[in-house]
Design a protein around this motif. Sequence first.
Motif: not given
Length: 130
Positions: A11-24
């Motif tokens: 959960l982030v506020q508008s204007g925020g950042s996230l980094r998603l990761s995917c492990a195979a």
Amino acid sequence: QAQLVESGGGLVQSGGSLRLSCAASGPTFQGMFDNYRMGWFRQAPGKEREIVAAVSRNNDQRYYADFVQGRFTISRRNRENMVYLQMHDLKPDDTAVYYCGASHSYSASDFNQMAAYTYWGQGTQVSVSA
């Protein structure tokens, strides 16, 4: 057996950042991860799943959906069997479950076509508050 596991949502506020990761992992991908195109997709409540971004096998071609508008970057590390989605300037409309997908297709025409992606993770929730 092929397994894709997403992480990094939240959960982030508008204007925020996230980094998603995917492990195979699994025999399908072990030692052969660079045989697969990788993509990020999302599905918001009440809406169909849609593509967000895709990256070619050797990281030299990328596709972004129009709504990305320069805010997201997809990348991959083949030696680590990982793919990432860096997201900046998040908006409430970006709220969705984000999925990682893998495609074995070599056709240029379906690089950004969801139907070509045959392996999927379970998804990670991204919620953006106003």
